[in-house]
Design an enzyme around this catalytic site. Structure first.
Site, short mmCIF file in Angstrom:
data_model
loop_
_atom_site.label_atom_id
_atom_site.label_comp_id
_atom_site.label_asym_id
_atom_site.label_seq_id
_atom_site.Cartn_x
_atom_site.Cartn_y
_atom_site.Cartn_z
N GLU A 13 0.83 -1.21 0.00
CA GLU A 13 0.00 0.00 0.00
C GLU A 13 0.87 1.26 0.00
OE1 GLU A 13 -1.15 1.98 3.15
OE2 GLU A 13 -0.78 0.48 4.71
N LYS A 16 -3.48 -1.30 14.26
CA LYS A 16 -2.70 -0.28 14.97
C LYS A 16 -3.12 -0.19 16.44
CE LYS A 16 -3.15 2.40 11.32
NZ LYS A 16 -2.83 1.76 10.05
N1 PSU Z 1 0.13 0.72 8.53
C1 PSU Z 1 1.13 1.53 8.93
N2 PSU Z 1 1.01 2.88 8.72
C2 PSU Z 1 -0.10 3.43 8.11
C3 PSU Z 1 -1.18 2.57 7.69
C4 PSU Z 1 -1.00 1.21 7.92
O1 PSU Z 1 2.15 1.04 9.48
O2 PSU Z 1 -0.18 4.65 7.93
C5 PSU Z 1 -2.41 3.17 6.99
C6 PSU Z 1 -3.11 2.12 6.12
O3 PSU Z 1 -3.18 2.65 4.82
C7 PSU Z 1 -4.48 1.97 6.72
C8 PSU Z 1 -4.71 3.36 7.23
O4 PSU Z 1 -5.45 1.56 5.78
O5 PSU Z 1 -3.46 3.65 7.86
C9 PSU Z 1 -5.92 3.43 8.17
O6 PSU Z 1 -6.44 4.73 8.12
P1 PSU Z 1 -7.91 5.01 8.72
O7 PSU Z 1 -7.79 4.66 10.17
O8 PSU Z 1 -8.14 6.49 8.47
O9 PSU Z 1 -8.86 4.13 7.97
#
Ligand code: PSU
Ligand code: MN
Length: 320
Positions: A39, A173
């Site tokens: 990604e 996360k």
């Molecule tokens: N993993 C990481 N860093 C990130 C992400 C994932 O180590 O920044 C990103 C991914 O793209 C994931 C996003 O889909 O964070 C989630 O964002 P949100 O909580 O706004 O959906």
């Protein structure tokens, strides 16, 4: 025509909006060689510049060194790309105007000629449609701790519930409500396998403390599960391979808990909302751990990318 106005003139609209496969990815898919989707939101919005470009290049090399072809996914000037050339990766890392695109944002981005990095949801969507079966990231999005007030649940979860792709990650996360996210994954029918662990990983931390129901130990075992899903004809949901950051590379748990509490308070106090929440929290942790959270995040991503390449290789060998 002004930028960001949908165009209506083409007679061949669906063609115009088809994803562009890089030559390397196209050849690998045709020859059934292993490919790993990566990604781009982590590059554009999850890591500080200029380190992010180095990391993007390093992750691609790591996939190659582990026997697969990397396919970093992003949208550039209204075209979805599966596999980026070096200059394109540079744009994703360096363009300060690059947007963050979840899967619901793909169509407006394509129609208006916008450029954006893809989250887990948009990346998994595009990867699966291009025929890729394995995807590596850092940590998935999920249910936020403030869910009761904000209803903030990452679009990653619902998309993974209807996309049959294997996702290697260090759990979700740790800024999130991990037990609530695991419950949602169960409800949504998303498969979860611990990789050499009986506990769900904690992203920056080796363990979240939550148990997992299934543990696998080798890429071949993962490939066997993928194969069994195909033989069963489902579920049409993702399979999460939860791969913990090695204990020696994790963020010190007391430091993690203390700084995370500060970060969540700062997020609330500053009224940060929507797509900005996750990048804000990751950045806050990085700055207030003097970069230690960044090192733990990178160690997790590297481990996931290398494992994903080995899983892709095992899965394509099992298919021949
Ligand atoms: N993993 C990481 N860093 C990130 C992400 C994932 O180590 O920044 C990103 C991914 O793209 C994931 C996003 O889909 O964070 C989630 O964002 P949100 O909580 O706004 O959906
Ligand atoms: Mn969100």
């Amino acid at each position: 025509m002004p930028a960001h106005t949908p165009q209506h003139a083409s007679t061949d609209r669906s063609r115009r909006h088809e994803p562009a496969l890089s030559p390397e990815v196209r050849d690998a898919l045709a020859a059934r060689r292993p490919v790993v989707a990566l990604e781009s939101t982590i590059i554009a919005h999850g890591l500080p510049r200029p380190r992010n470009l180095q990391v993007a290049l390093e992750l691609e090399e790591l996939v190659r060194a582990s026997g697969a072809v990397p396919a970093t996914i992003a949208v550039l000037d209204g075209t979805a790309h599966v596999g980026l050339a070096k200059e394109e990766l540079g744009r994703v890392a360096e363009d300060p105007a690059i947007r963050k695109l979840g899967h619901r944002d793909l169509a407006p981005a394509l129609a208006t000629g916008a450029s954006g990095a893809t989250t887990v949801s948009a990346t998994a969507f595009l990867a699966a449609r291009a025929g890729l079966r394995v995807f590596a990231t850092g940590g998935l999005g999920g249910v936020h701790r403030e869910w009761a007030e904000t209803q903030d649940e990452s679009a990653d979860l619902r998309l993974l519930a209807r996309t049959g792709i294997t996702v290697v990650c260090a759990g979700v996360k740790s800024i999130l409500d991990v037990p609530a996210t695991l419950q949602r994954l169960e409800t949504l029918g998303v498969g979860v396998l611990g990789y050499r662990t009986a506990h769900f990983p904690g992203f920056y931390l080796t363990s979240s403390g939550e148990p997992v129901d299934w543990t696998v130990h080798t890429p071949e075992e993962v490939a066997e599960v993928m194969w069994a899903r195909e033989a069963l004809g489902g579920p049409e949901a993702a399979l999460i391979i939860a791969n913990p950051v090695p204990e020696k590379d994790q963020l010190a748990p007391e430091l993690h808990d203390r700084v995370l509490a500060d970060a969540l308070a700062a997020c609330r106090a500053q009224g940060i909302e929507g797509q900005a929440v996750t990048p804000f929290l990751l950045d806050h942790l990085m700055r207030h751990t003097k970069g230690a959270s960044l090192e733990a995040n990178l160690a997790a991503v590297r481990g996931n990318v290398a494992l994903a390449a080995r899983i892709a290789a095992a899965a394509s060998a099992a298919r021949r």
